[in-house]
Design an enzyme around this catalytic site. Sequence first.
Site, mmCIF file in Angstrom:
data_model
loop_
_atom_site.group_PDB
_atom_site.id
_atom_site.type_symbol
_atom_site.label_atom_id
_atom_site.label_comp_id
_atom_site.label_asym_id
_atom_site.label_seq_id
_atom_site.Cartn_x
_atom_site.Cartn_y
_atom_site.Cartn_z
ATOM 1 N N CYS A 54 -38.054 -8.753 -80.671
ATOM 2 C CA CYS A 54 -36.648 -8.768 -80.262
ATOM 3 C C CYS A 54 -36.525 -7.806 -79.085
ATOM 4 O O CYS A 54 -36.834 -6.617 -79.228
ATOM 5 C CB CYS A 54 -35.798 -8.304 -81.439
ATOM 6 S SG CYS A 54 -34.107 -7.886 -80.987
ATOM 7 N N CYS A 113 -35.055 -12.177 -73.711
ATOM 8 C CA CYS A 113 -34.628 -12.362 -75.105
ATOM 9 C C CYS A 113 -35.575 -13.407 -75.679
ATOM 10 O O CYS A 113 -35.836 -14.432 -75.022
ATOM 11 C CB CYS A 113 -33.193 -12.859 -75.165
ATOM 12 S SG CYS A 113 -32.698 -13.433 -76.811
ATOM 13 N N GLU A 164 -29.154 -20.538 -82.500
ATOM 14 C CA GLU A 164 -29.208 -20.368 -83.958
ATOM 15 C C GLU A 164 -28.468 -21.488 -84.690
ATOM 16 O O GLU A 164 -28.785 -21.819 -85.817
ATOM 17 C CB GLU A 164 -28.628 -19.001 -84.358
ATOM 18 C CG GLU A 164 -29.517 -17.827 -83.996
ATOM 19 C CD GLU A 164 -30.761 -17.706 -84.877
ATOM 20 O OE1 GLU A 164 -30.718 -18.080 -86.052
ATOM 21 O OE2 GLU A 164 -31.801 -17.228 -84.362
ATOM 22 N N HIS A 192 -35.288 -15.572 -77.836
ATOM 23 C CA HIS A 192 -34.727 -16.910 -78.060
ATOM 24 C C HIS A 192 -34.850 -17.799 -76.808
ATOM 25 O O HIS A 192 -34.895 -19.028 -76.923
ATOM 26 C CB HIS A 192 -33.239 -16.823 -78.420
ATOM 27 C CG HIS A 192 -32.960 -16.394 -79.835
ATOM 28 N ND1 HIS A 192 -33.130 -15.096 -80.267
ATOM 29 C CD2 HIS A 192 -32.513 -17.102 -80.907
ATOM 30 C CE1 HIS A 192 -32.792 -15.030 -81.550
ATOM 31 N NE2 HIS A 192 -32.406 -16.223 -81.958
ATOM 32 N N ASP A 221 -37.360 -10.317 -85.871
ATOM 33 C CA ASP A 221 -36.319 -10.647 -84.901
ATOM 34 C C ASP A 221 -35.024 -10.867 -85.683
ATOM 35 O O ASP A 221 -35.034 -10.882 -86.915
ATOM 36 C CB ASP A 221 -36.711 -11.937 -84.133
ATOM 37 C CG ASP A 221 -35.643 -12.372 -83.139
ATOM 38 O OD1 ASP A 221 -35.134 -11.502 -82.401
ATOM 39 O OD2 ASP A 221 -35.282 -13.566 -83.100
ATOM 40 N N SER A 222 -33.940 -11.101 -84.943
ATOM 41 C CA SER A 222 -32.675 -11.391 -85.612
ATOM 42 C C SER A 222 -32.682 -12.787 -86.250
ATOM 43 O O SER A 222 -31.870 -13.065 -87.128
ATOM 44 C CB SER A 222 -31.538 -11.309 -84.594
ATOM 45 O OG SER A 222 -31.757 -12.247 -83.551
HETATM 46 N N1 DGL Z 1 -34.081 -12.445 -79.881
HETATM 47 C C1 DGL Z 1 -33.570 -11.115 -79.789
HETATM 48 C C2 DGL Z 1 -33.827 -10.517 -78.424
HETATM 49 O O1 DGL Z 1 -34.902 -10.743 -77.921
HETATM 50 C C3 DGL Z 1 -32.195 -10.917 -80.378
HETATM 51 C C4 DGL Z 1 -31.108 -11.752 -79.814
HETATM 52 C C5 DGL Z 1 -29.840 -11.650 -80.601
HETATM 53 O O2 DGL Z 1 -29.890 -11.674 -81.828
HETATM 54 O O3 DGL Z 1 -28.779 -11.516 -79.974
HETATM 55 O O4 DGL Z 1 -33.043 -9.781 -77.889
#
Ligand code: DGL
Length: 268
Positions: free
Chosen positions: A71, A180, A148, A182, A8-9
Amino acid sequence: MNWIGIYDSGLGGLTVLRALQKQLPQEPVLYFGDTARVPYGTRSAAELLTFGREILTWMGEQGVKMVLVACNTSSALVLEQLQREFPWPMLGLILPGARAAVQMGRRIGVLATPATVQSGAYPRAIREACPQAGVWQVPCPALVPLIEQGRSHTPETRLLLNSYLAALRSVGVDTVIYGCTHYPLLDDVMAELLPPQVRRIDPATALVRAAAQELDVLGLKHHGNGGVRFGVSGSPQTFARMAQRWLGTIPPVEAVVLPMLQELPVVD
Ligand code: DGL
Protein backbone atom coordinates in the site's frame (compact mmCIF):
# COMPACT_ATOMS: atom_id res chain seq x y z
CA MET A 1 5.30 -21.52 8.24
CA ASN A 2 7.60 -18.92 6.76
CA TRP A 3 5.26 -16.61 4.94
CA ILE A 4 5.94 -13.44 3.07
CA GLY A 5 3.22 -11.14 4.34
CA ILE A 6 1.52 -8.76 1.90
CA TYR A 7 -0.99 -6.23 3.13
CA ASP A 8 -3.16 -3.55 1.59
CA SER A 9 -6.54 -1.94 2.18
CA GLY A 10 -8.13 -4.38 -0.28
CA LEU A 11 -7.58 -5.54 -3.85
CA GLY A 12 -4.55 -3.34 -4.60
CA GLY A 13 -2.11 -5.77 -3.01
CA LEU A 14 -3.03 -8.28 -5.72
CA THR A 15 -0.78 -6.32 -8.10
CA VAL A 16 2.12 -6.86 -5.68
CA LEU A 17 1.14 -10.52 -5.31
CA ARG A 18 1.19 -10.83 -9.11
CA ALA A 19 4.73 -9.42 -9.26
CA LEU A 20 5.81 -11.70 -6.43
CA GLN A 21 4.39 -14.81 -8.05
CA LYS A 22 6.23 -13.93 -11.25
CA GLN A 23 9.60 -13.39 -9.62
CA LEU A 24 9.39 -15.61 -6.53
CA PRO A 25 6.83 -18.33 -7.33
CA GLN A 26 8.24 -20.67 -4.71
CA GLU A 27 7.46 -18.33 -1.78
CA PRO A 28 4.33 -18.94 0.35
CA VAL A 29 2.33 -15.72 0.75
CA LEU A 30 0.05 -14.54 3.52
CA TYR A 31 -2.21 -11.86 1.98
CA PHE A 32 -4.27 -9.53 4.11
CA GLY A 33 -6.83 -7.06 2.74
CA ASP A 34 -8.21 -4.60 5.27
CA THR A 35 -11.52 -4.46 3.42
CA ALA A 36 -13.52 -3.40 6.48
CA ARG A 37 -11.55 -0.13 6.49
CA VAL A 38 -10.87 0.53 2.79
CA PRO A 39 -10.05 3.13 1.47
CA TYR A 40 -6.80 4.03 3.20
CA GLY A 41 -6.07 6.94 0.86
CA THR A 42 -7.89 9.55 2.94
CA ARG A 43 -6.74 8.24 6.35
CA SER A 44 -4.41 9.97 8.80
CA ALA A 45 -0.95 8.68 9.74
CA ALA A 46 -2.28 7.86 13.23
CA GLU A 47 -5.04 5.65 11.80
CA LEU A 48 -2.70 3.92 9.35
CA LEU A 49 -0.24 3.26 12.15
CA THR A 50 -2.91 1.66 14.32
CA PHE A 51 -4.12 -0.47 11.38
CA GLY A 52 -0.56 -1.43 10.46
CA ARG A 53 0.24 -2.45 14.04
CA GLU A 54 -2.87 -4.63 14.24
CA ILE A 55 -2.20 -6.31 10.90
CA LEU A 56 1.49 -6.88 11.60
CA THR A 57 0.78 -8.25 15.07
CA TRP A 58 -1.57 -10.78 13.45
CA MET A 59 0.98 -11.56 10.73
CA GLY A 60 3.62 -12.11 13.41
CA GLU A 61 1.30 -14.64 15.09
CA GLN A 62 0.98 -16.53 11.78
CA GLY A 63 4.78 -16.69 11.37
CA VAL A 64 5.92 -14.26 8.67
CA LYS A 65 9.61 -13.91 7.77
CA MET A 66 9.22 -10.69 5.75
CA VAL A 67 6.43 -8.19 5.03
CA LEU A 68 5.74 -6.21 1.87
CA VAL A 69 3.62 -3.18 2.67
CA ALA A 70 1.62 -3.37 -0.56
CA CYS A 71 0.00 0.00 0.00
CA ASN A 72 1.65 3.22 -1.12
CA THR A 73 -0.30 5.27 1.40
CA SER A 74 0.98 3.21 4.34
CA SER A 75 4.45 3.06 2.77
CA ALA A 76 4.49 6.86 2.50
CA LEU A 77 3.11 7.66 5.93
CA VAL A 78 4.04 4.92 8.42
CA LEU A 79 6.54 2.41 6.98
CA GLU A 80 9.54 3.79 8.87
CA GLN A 81 7.74 3.70 12.20
CA LEU A 82 6.49 0.14 11.59
CA GLN A 83 10.01 -0.94 10.59
CA ARG A 84 11.24 0.28 13.98
CA GLU A 85 8.56 -1.67 15.86
CA PHE A 86 8.55 -5.09 14.18
CA PRO A 87 11.43 -7.57 13.95
CA TRP A 88 11.29 -8.82 10.33
CA PRO A 89 12.47 -7.07 7.18
CA MET A 90 9.66 -4.84 5.89
CA LEU A 91 9.68 -3.20 2.46
CA GLY A 92 7.48 -0.51 0.93
CA LEU A 93 6.80 0.83 -2.54
CA ILE A 94 8.01 4.43 -2.58
CA LEU A 95 11.79 4.00 -2.94
CA PRO A 96 11.61 1.15 -5.46
CA GLY A 97 8.99 3.09 -7.46
CA ALA A 98 10.96 6.35 -7.44
CA ARG A 99 14.22 4.64 -8.44
CA ALA A 100 12.55 2.70 -11.23
CA ALA A 101 10.99 5.92 -12.58
CA VAL A 102 14.20 7.93 -12.78
CA GLN A 103 15.76 5.13 -14.80
CA MET A 104 13.04 5.71 -17.38
CA GLY A 105 12.54 9.47 -17.58
CA ARG A 106 12.99 12.98 -16.21
CA ARG A 107 9.43 14.34 -16.37
CA ILE A 108 7.63 12.14 -13.93
CA GLY A 109 3.92 12.04 -13.19
CA VAL A 110 2.67 10.42 -9.99
CA LEU A 111 -0.89 9.15 -9.70
CA ALA A 112 -1.69 8.46 -6.05
CA THR A 113 -4.19 8.71 -3.22
CA PRO A 114 -4.73 12.13 -1.59
CA ALA A 115 -2.77 11.07 1.52
CA THR A 116 0.21 9.84 -0.51
CA VAL A 117 0.25 13.03 -2.58
CA GLN A 118 0.03 15.17 0.53
CA SER A 119 2.89 13.32 2.23
CA GLY A 120 5.28 14.43 -0.53
CA ALA A 121 6.99 11.04 -0.26
CA TYR A 122 7.31 10.44 -4.01
CA PRO A 123 8.69 13.89 -4.96
CA ARG A 124 11.22 13.56 -2.11
CA ALA A 125 12.34 10.09 -3.15
CA ILE A 126 12.47 11.01 -6.85
CA ARG A 127 14.55 14.15 -6.29
CA GLU A 128 16.86 12.26 -3.98
CA ALA A 129 17.43 9.69 -6.72
CA CYS A 130 17.70 12.35 -9.44
CA PRO A 131 17.78 16.06 -8.46
CA GLN A 132 17.08 17.18 -12.08
CA ALA A 133 13.81 15.28 -12.35
CA GLY A 134 10.54 17.20 -12.58
CA VAL A 135 7.60 15.73 -10.64
CA TRP A 136 3.86 16.33 -11.13
CA GLN A 137 1.42 14.68 -8.75
CA VAL A 138 -2.29 14.02 -9.27
CA PRO A 139 -4.48 12.87 -6.37
CA CYS A 140 -7.10 10.38 -7.60
CA PRO A 141 -9.56 10.03 -4.68
CA ALA A 142 -12.33 8.27 -6.60
CA LEU A 143 -10.41 5.39 -8.21
CA VAL A 144 -9.98 3.00 -5.27
CA PRO A 145 -13.68 2.98 -4.29
CA LEU A 146 -14.64 2.31 -7.94
CA ILE A 147 -12.15 -0.56 -8.26
CA GLU A 148 -13.22 -2.08 -4.94
CA GLN A 149 -16.85 -1.98 -6.12
CA GLY A 150 -15.95 -3.87 -9.30
CA ARG A 151 -16.52 -0.80 -11.48
CA SER A 152 -12.97 -0.50 -12.84
CA HIS A 153 -13.89 -0.81 -16.50
CA THR A 154 -17.03 1.30 -16.76
CA PRO A 155 -17.43 4.41 -18.95
CA GLU A 156 -17.67 6.43 -15.72
CA THR A 157 -14.24 5.27 -14.51
CA ARG A 158 -12.69 5.88 -17.92
CA LEU A 159 -14.02 9.44 -17.99
CA LEU A 160 -12.75 10.11 -14.51
CA LEU A 161 -9.33 8.64 -15.27
CA ASN A 162 -9.15 10.71 -18.40
CA SER A 163 -9.70 13.87 -16.35
CA TYR A 164 -6.97 12.84 -13.87
CA LEU A 165 -4.55 12.13 -16.73
CA ALA A 166 -5.31 15.41 -18.52
CA ALA A 167 -3.07 17.30 -16.08
CA LEU A 168 -0.15 14.96 -16.81
CA ARG A 169 -0.69 15.04 -20.56
CA SER A 170 -0.74 18.84 -20.54
CA VAL A 171 2.70 19.11 -18.88
CA GLY A 172 4.14 16.42 -21.16
CA VAL A 173 5.35 13.82 -18.68
CA ASP A 174 7.50 11.03 -20.12
CA THR A 175 6.91 8.60 -17.23
CA VAL A 176 3.96 7.85 -14.97
CA ILE A 177 4.23 6.05 -11.63
CA TYR A 178 1.27 4.05 -10.39
CA GLY A 179 1.55 5.46 -6.86
CA CYS A 180 -1.29 3.30 -5.57
CA THR A 181 -1.28 -0.48 -5.88
CA HIS A 182 -4.87 -0.46 -7.14
CA TYR A 183 -3.98 1.52 -10.26
CA PRO A 184 -2.09 -1.16 -12.23
CA LEU A 185 -5.50 -2.88 -12.38
CA LEU A 186 -6.43 -0.04 -14.77
CA ASP A 187 -3.27 -0.36 -16.87
CA ASP A 188 -5.10 -1.26 -20.08
CA VAL A 189 -7.26 1.88 -19.82
CA MET A 190 -4.25 4.01 -18.86
CA ALA A 191 -2.40 2.74 -21.93
CA GLU A 192 -5.25 3.95 -24.12
CA LEU A 193 -5.48 7.35 -22.47
CA LEU A 194 -1.77 8.21 -22.27
CA PRO A 195 0.45 9.04 -25.27
CA PRO A 196 2.19 5.83 -26.41
CA GLN A 197 5.70 7.08 -25.60
CA VAL A 198 4.87 7.59 -21.89
CA ARG A 199 6.37 4.84 -19.69
CA ARG A 200 4.06 3.38 -17.07
CA ILE A 201 5.80 2.27 -13.87
CA ASP A 202 4.33 -0.30 -11.52
CA PRO A 203 6.56 -0.03 -8.41
CA ALA A 204 5.64 -3.62 -7.45
CA THR A 205 8.15 -5.05 -9.93
CA ALA A 206 11.06 -3.18 -8.35
CA LEU A 207 9.76 -3.83 -4.84
CA VAL A 208 9.74 -7.59 -5.40
CA ARG A 209 13.22 -7.40 -6.96
CA ALA A 210 14.44 -5.71 -3.77
CA ALA A 211 12.64 -8.33 -1.65
CA ALA A 212 14.30 -11.15 -3.61
CA GLN A 213 17.73 -9.62 -3.01
CA GLU A 214 17.02 -9.23 0.69
CA LEU A 215 15.85 -12.85 1.01
CA ASP A 216 19.08 -13.94 -0.70
CA VAL A 217 21.30 -11.85 1.54
CA LEU A 218 19.53 -13.04 4.68
CA GLY A 219 19.42 -16.67 3.54
CA LEU A 220 15.62 -16.70 3.87
CA LYS A 221 14.65 -17.98 0.44
CA HIS A 222 12.08 -20.76 0.39
CA HIS A 223 12.70 -23.71 -1.92
CA GLY A 224 9.39 -25.45 -2.24
CA ASN A 225 5.89 -24.73 -3.37
CA GLY A 226 4.43 -21.28 -3.07
CA GLY A 227 0.73 -20.76 -2.56
CA VAL A 228 -1.33 -17.99 -1.02
CA ARG A 229 -3.45 -17.78 2.10
CA PHE A 230 -5.94 -14.90 1.90
CA GLY A 231 -7.44 -13.11 4.90
CA VAL A 232 -9.65 -10.02 5.08
CA SER A 233 -11.20 -7.89 7.80
CA GLY A 234 -14.47 -7.45 5.83
CA SER A 235 -16.58 -9.98 3.94
CA PRO A 236 -14.57 -12.97 2.65
CA GLN A 237 -17.27 -13.72 0.05
CA THR A 238 -17.15 -10.20 -1.40
CA PHE A 239 -13.35 -10.23 -1.56
CA ALA A 240 -13.31 -13.67 -3.17
CA ARG A 241 -15.82 -12.53 -5.79
CA MET A 242 -13.94 -9.31 -6.56
CA ALA A 243 -10.50 -10.96 -6.53
CA GLN A 244 -11.64 -13.66 -8.93
CA ARG A 245 -11.60 -11.19 -11.78
CA TRP A 246 -7.89 -10.49 -11.24
CA LEU A 247 -6.76 -13.94 -10.13
CA GLY A 248 -8.72 -16.01 -12.63
CA THR A 249 -10.05 -18.34 -9.91
CA ILE A 250 -12.16 -17.88 -6.79
CA PRO A 251 -9.69 -18.04 -3.90
CA PRO A 252 -10.51 -19.42 -0.45
CA VAL A 253 -10.60 -16.38 1.87
CA GLU A 254 -10.60 -16.33 5.68
CA ALA A 255 -12.36 -13.80 7.88
CA VAL A 256 -9.70 -12.39 10.20
CA VAL A 257 -10.47 -10.76 13.52
CA LEU A 258 -7.51 -8.52 14.14
CA PRO A 259 -6.09 -8.11 17.64
CA MET A 260 -7.35 -4.84 19.11
CA LEU A 261 -4.35 -2.86 20.16
CA GLN A 262 -4.35 0.15 22.38
CA GLU A 263 -3.85 3.27 20.28
CA LEU A 264 -0.35 4.60 20.70
CA PRO A 265 0.75 8.09 19.74
CA VAL A 266 2.56 8.64 16.44
CA VAL A 267 6.29 8.99 17.08
CA ASP A 268 8.31 10.95 14.52
N1 DGL B 1 -3.70 0.49 -2.51
C1 DGL B 1 -3.33 1.40 -1.47
C2 DGL B 1 -2.26 2.36 -1.94
O1 DGL B 1 -1.38 1.90 -2.63
C3 DGL B 1 -4.48 1.98 -0.69
C4 DGL B 1 -5.50 2.73 -1.46
C5 DGL B 1 -6.70 3.08 -0.64
O2 DGL B 1 -7.18 2.23 0.10
O3 DGL B 1 -7.15 4.23 -0.74
O4 DGL B 1 -2.22 3.50 -1.57
